[in-house]
Each structure stands twice: as C-alpha cells, then as structure tokens.
Design a protein around this motif. Structure first.
Motif, short mmCIF file in Angstrom:
data_model
loop_
_atom_site.label_atom_id
_atom_site.label_comp_id
_atom_site.label_asym_id
_atom_site.label_seq_id
_atom_site.Cartn_x
_atom_site.Cartn_y
_atom_site.Cartn_z
N GLY A 1 39.37 -52.12 -52.10
CA GLY A 1 38.51 -50.98 -52.42
C GLY A 1 39.21 -49.64 -52.25
O GLY A 1 40.32 -49.56 -51.74
N ARG A 2 38.52 -48.61 -52.71
CA ARG A 2 39.14 -47.28 -52.71
C ARG A 2 39.12 -46.62 -51.34
O ARG A 2 38.14 -46.76 -50.60
CB ARG A 2 38.39 -46.36 -53.68
N ALA A 3 40.16 -45.86 -51.08
CA ALA A 3 40.13 -44.97 -49.93
C ALA A 3 39.60 -43.63 -50.41
O ALA A 3 39.69 -43.32 -51.59
CB ALA A 3 41.55 -44.80 -49.37
N VAL A 4 39.04 -42.86 -49.51
CA VAL A 4 38.58 -41.52 -49.89
C VAL A 4 39.26 -40.48 -49.01
O VAL A 4 39.77 -40.79 -47.93
CB VAL A 4 37.04 -41.38 -49.76
N GLN B 1 47.76 -51.64 -56.77
CA GLN B 1 46.59 -51.70 -57.68
C GLN B 1 46.73 -50.79 -58.90
O GLN B 1 46.48 -51.25 -60.02
CB GLN B 1 45.31 -51.34 -56.92
N LYS C 1 48.26 -36.28 -47.15
CA LYS C 1 46.89 -36.37 -47.64
C LYS C 1 46.12 -37.29 -46.70
O LYS C 1 46.43 -38.48 -46.61
CB LYS C 1 46.92 -36.94 -49.05
N ASP D 1 40.63 -45.09 -63.93
CA ASP D 1 40.58 -44.30 -62.70
C ASP D 1 41.11 -45.14 -61.54
O ASP D 1 40.43 -46.03 -61.04
CB ASP D 1 39.14 -43.85 -62.43
N ALA D 2 42.34 -44.86 -61.12
CA ALA D 2 42.95 -45.63 -60.03
C ALA D 2 43.06 -44.79 -58.76
O ALA D 2 43.82 -45.11 -57.86
CB ALA D 2 44.33 -46.14 -60.45
N ARG D 3 42.28 -43.70 -58.71
CA ARG D 3 42.35 -42.84 -57.53
C ARG D 3 41.82 -43.57 -56.30
O ARG D 3 40.82 -44.28 -56.39
CB ARG D 3 41.56 -41.55 -57.77
N GLY D 4 42.49 -43.40 -55.20
CA GLY D 4 42.04 -44.01 -53.94
C GLY D 4 42.48 -45.45 -53.79
O GLY D 4 42.33 -46.03 -52.72
N LEU D 5 43.02 -46.04 -54.85
CA LEU D 5 43.49 -47.43 -54.74
C LEU D 5 44.91 -47.44 -54.21
O LEU D 5 45.73 -46.61 -54.57
CB LEU D 5 43.41 -48.12 -56.10
N SER D 6 45.19 -48.42 -53.35
CA SER D 6 46.52 -48.44 -52.76
C SER D 6 47.44 -49.32 -53.58
O SER D 6 47.01 -50.13 -54.40
CB SER D 6 46.45 -48.90 -51.30
N LEU E 1 46.48 -60.85 -55.87
CA LEU E 1 46.48 -59.55 -56.56
C LEU E 1 46.21 -59.74 -58.05
O LEU E 1 45.45 -59.00 -58.66
CB LEU E 1 47.83 -58.85 -56.37
N ASN F 1 41.33 -56.94 -53.98
CA ASN F 1 41.33 -55.48 -53.87
C ASN F 1 40.48 -55.09 -52.67
O ASN F 1 39.36 -55.56 -52.53
CB ASN F 1 40.70 -54.94 -55.17
N ARG G 1 41.83 -54.52 -42.63
CA ARG G 1 43.22 -54.13 -42.40
C ARG G 1 43.62 -54.35 -40.94
O ARG G 1 44.75 -54.73 -40.65
CB ARG G 1 43.44 -52.67 -42.82
N THR H 1 43.53 -39.71 -45.79
CA THR H 1 42.61 -40.61 -46.51
C THR H 1 42.20 -41.74 -45.58
O THR H 1 42.79 -41.94 -44.52
CB THR H 1 43.28 -41.24 -47.74
N ASP I 1 46.02 -40.63 -57.28
CA ASP I 1 45.92 -39.52 -56.34
C ASP I 1 47.11 -39.41 -55.39
O ASP I 1 47.07 -38.60 -54.47
CB ASP I 1 44.60 -39.60 -55.55
N THR I 2 48.15 -40.23 -55.58
CA THR I 2 49.34 -40.04 -54.75
C THR I 2 50.59 -39.99 -55.63
O THR I 2 50.62 -40.60 -56.70
CB THR I 2 49.52 -41.18 -53.71
N ASP J 1 45.37 -34.53 -57.88
CA ASP J 1 45.58 -35.82 -58.53
C ASP J 1 46.59 -35.69 -59.68
O ASP J 1 47.10 -34.61 -59.95
CB ASP J 1 44.25 -36.36 -59.09
N ASN K 1 47.58 -41.57 -44.10
CA ASN K 1 46.80 -42.72 -44.54
C ASN K 1 46.16 -43.43 -43.34
O ASN K 1 46.83 -44.12 -42.58
CB ASN K 1 47.71 -43.67 -45.32
#
Lengths: 70, 366
Positions: B153-156, A14, B86, A6-11, B146, B151, B96, B88, A35-36, A62, B301
């Motif tokens: 973390g995730r964006a929502v 990643q 989108k 699950d790589a959703r939301g990762l920029s 990297l 990392n 950042r 996010t 997701d992009t 997604d 974004n």
C-alpha cells in the motif's frame, strides 16, 4: 488520451512494475506519477532500456514521467 | 551542478565506483579492528547495538556500532543536500516490523546479512556461496509475489519531524557511545569487542551512507532487478563491492579459502541456505536490503525506520530465545562445529510461513 498511472507513495519496485504493465497495454503516452527521485530514476531507466522516449516534468514535490514511442 | 552529480550517481559508472568504495572501506575496517569478514554487516551491527542497549544479554555481541549511525546520518545529509528528504509513512508499518524481525532472525541463523555474505565470500568463506544461493531463492520467491500483485500500500507524507525520529535515535546512540553511561553493555571478548577506532568507523559509515543514498545501492534489489526485469544496474555495484573487497583482502593477506572453520560462521549448509532464504524473502517483501532500509530511514521514510526497529527487536528475540546460529570454534586445536538450535529451526520455519502468508494475502487483484 494519455494513460495515467499514479504510483505516488508506492515503494520500490512498485512504480516500475506498474509502468511496465502500462507500457504492455500499448496505450501511449504512458504518464507515470511518482513522488521520489529514486522512483523517477528507476522508471526512466526501465523505459529507456526498452527503447522508449522519456520526459520528466517536476510537479511540486512529485514527478510526471511521460513515456512515449520513439 | 547538483543535477550533474545526481545524473552521475544514477549512471552505471556511479554505482560501480560506489560499490568499489564500499568494498575497500569494509576491508579497511576489518584491517583496523572490525571482526573478520565483518567490515560492514548491517544485521550483525544492529544485533550488537541491541546487545549494547541490554535488549539481549549475549555478552560477546554488544557494542554501539558507529557504522550504523553513519549510514543513517550520511543518508540524511545527502537527502537534505539534494532536497530529497521527505518524511513519509503509513504503508503497513506492523507488517514491515514483522518482516524486519524475521529478516534479522534469518540473517542471524546464517550469521550475516547480504552485505556480510558478500564480505565473507570476499574473504574465502565458501559457506557464503550457500548463503547467497539461499538469498537468491528468497528474493526469487519475493519476485513471484511482486509479479502477482503483492503490495503493502501507499505511504503518505507526514510531519518533517516524524522523518527525523530515526536520525535522532542515531544521534542518541552516538552520544551514548561517547559518554558510555552505566546502563550500556560493551563486550570484553568475542566479535563485539573487536572494532575499528570510533572515528574511522563513523567516518566510513557517513561516507557510505551519503554515497548509497545517492546511488540507491541495494544488495537485495540487485538480485530482484535481475530476476524481475533483467536489469543489471544495481548488480554491477554489488559485484564491484565483492571484487574490491576481495582485492583488498588479497593485499592484506586476509583470505582463507574453505568451509570450516571460518570466522564467525558455521557450515550447516541446509540452515545457512534456509536462513538466508527467509532473510531474502523478508527483504524483498519489504522492498530493500537492511542497508537500503537504513538509508531510506535517513531520507525520512518512516516505514523503513519501523523495519529497522523490527530488525533490532528481531536480534533481541534471536539471542534471548537462542535462535541465532552458533559459530564454529577452535578449542585447543580441535574444531568444534557450530550450527543451529532447535529453536532456530522452528523460528526459520515459522518465519517462512509468516512471509508466505503475507505474500499470498497482501495483494491487489490485477
């Protein structure tokens, strides 16, 4: 059993790194959720360049990228 | 149709053509009034915007650059047309912001972001070679982080309107540029006073924003992808930019080969190198060059939008605290060497430390 990443939301980059690590484990198919469109293109390009077959399936907003051995 | 276009832009030919278009456009902007070797410089132009808003008072670098407005709005238009908009956010915004600040400080020590480093090289400024080596070093350090699990973390997903805030800020800047209210500063001399006609700058900005959103053009990413996975895709676009800008400069007779004096540049090699090392490291930790951050902000974004605001704040800090590099100048035929202040040295050192701490501590165990 597919290996699901699950790589959703990762920029960037990643999702590509995770997909690459997934491929290296040798468990196929590798299913990567992103997701992009950009991540989808990047993961697909990486997998294709390594000689794997790639199918992309849109899921709501997604994408599910299935990576398999040829 | 839309899918065909998407595939075209994602392919190698697409990115090469877009890189070449950017190079040609940048040279044209220089021809039509932008400062030398500064057809498009994201860092310089954000610095000029910071100055125009009075966030710093360096009176030679104050102007609302329509190119920046165009980058964001062009990317927004492309994202809306191709259903990629989108909204996010939420992937370590404060980190950042800090990365954006130090990316700008590093860029201003060198006097240019990666985009301008390419344009400086295309104009024969050999200091750009030193800067680009620094950039590669910074990105290479970032890649090591990297690889070891760094990392943010995730964006929502968030409210669509939240993703429109940065584009709306750009609309505000456009209005301010046209209306010119009293609180705005525009340079009467220096690089800030040199600019192509607003309509041309805006049109080219929109075009580049649109095309770059489609192709994911990124100067930092081009280096990162080569180091991280031997992928030449983005690099082919960046090389096309360099070649096209060089070709146009040849036609315009705008090439001056050498180290000093070069327009809006200095020849302090160590700090040109380290300034860009800092910028490259900060860009790679944030996942995009300053241009890419603008395009992503246009796609909704919010994390990239925060990075952009960090850069603009960094520009204010750099000039208010006297950290930016001082360009070489010819005074009555005598070369006055520019360079960097003690403050600039301290700031680059501090920035490198901060980025290293971020890189070492913000990682998932893998």
């Amino acid at each position: 059993m597919p290996q699901i990443i699950d790589a959703r939301g990762l920029s960037c980059p990643q999702p590509v790194i995770l997909a690459k690590n997934g491929i290296q484990t040798g468990v196929f198919p590798v299913e990567v959720l992103v997701d992009t469109t950009a991540s989808c293109e990047n993961v697909s390009r990486m997998a294709k360049s390594k000689g794997f077959s790639v199918t992309v399936e849109p899921q709501n907003s997604d994408f599910k990228i299935a990576i398999n051995k040829r | 149709m839309s899918e065909k276009m998407t595939n075209f832009f994602a392919a190698r030919t697409g990115i090469i053509i877009v890189g070449a278009i950017i190079g040609v456009c940048a040279a044209l902007l220089q021809k039509f009034g932008n400062p030398p070797n500064m057809g498009v410089c994201v860092a310089c132009f954000q610095r000029d915007i910071a100055g125009a808003l009075g966030l710093h008072r360096a009176d030679v670098v104050q102007y609302i650059r329509p190119e920046i407005i165009g980058f964001v709005l062009g990317a927004l238009i492309a994202a809306l047309l191709f259903r990629e908009f989108k909204a996010t956010g939420g992937s370590a915004p404060i980190v950042r912001f800090v990365l954006g600040m130090f990316a700008m400080i590093g860029s201003l020590v060198f006097l240019g972001c990666p985009w301008r480093a390419l344009l400086r090289l295309a104009g024969g400024d050999l200091n750009a070679v030193v800067g680009l080596l620094g950039l590669i070093t910074g990105v290479a350090i970032g890649v090591q982080f990297l690889k070891s699990g760094y990392n943010l973390g995730r964006a929502v997903k968030t409210y669509p309107l939240a993703g429109l805030i940065m584009p709306l800020m750009m609309v505000f800047l456009l209005i301010v540029l046209i209306v010119k209210p009293g609180f705005i500063f525009f340079s009467a001399k220096g690089p800030g006073s040199m600019h192509a006609p607003v309509i041309l700058s805006l049109a080219i900005g929109l075009l580049i924003g649109f095309l770059a959103q489609r192709t994911r053009f990124c100067t930092m990413g081009s280096i990162r992808d080569v180091i991280l996975m031997r992928d030449l895709h983005l690099l082919s676009g960046v090389v096309a930019l360099l070649v096209a800008a060089f070709g146009m400069n040849l036609i315009f007779g705008a090439i001056k080969l050498g180290f000093a004096p070069q327009p809006v540049a200095h020849s302090n090699h160590l700090w040109n190198f380290l300034g860009m090392t800092l910028a490259g490291l900060a860009f790679s930790l944030a996942g995009g060059c300053p241009g890419r951050q603008l395009f992503l902000a246009g796609e909704g974004n919010g994390d990239s939008a925060i990075f952009v605001i960090g850069m603009i704040t960094g520009a204010a800090v750099a000039h208010n605290f006297g950290l930016a590099g001082k360009p070489d100048a010819m005074v009555n035929g005598v070369l006055q060497a520019g360079g960097i202040s003690l403050g600039g040295i301290v700031a680059v050192g501090a920035g490198l430390m901060v980025c290293l701490v971020i890189g070492f501590t913000m990682r998932e165990k893998i």
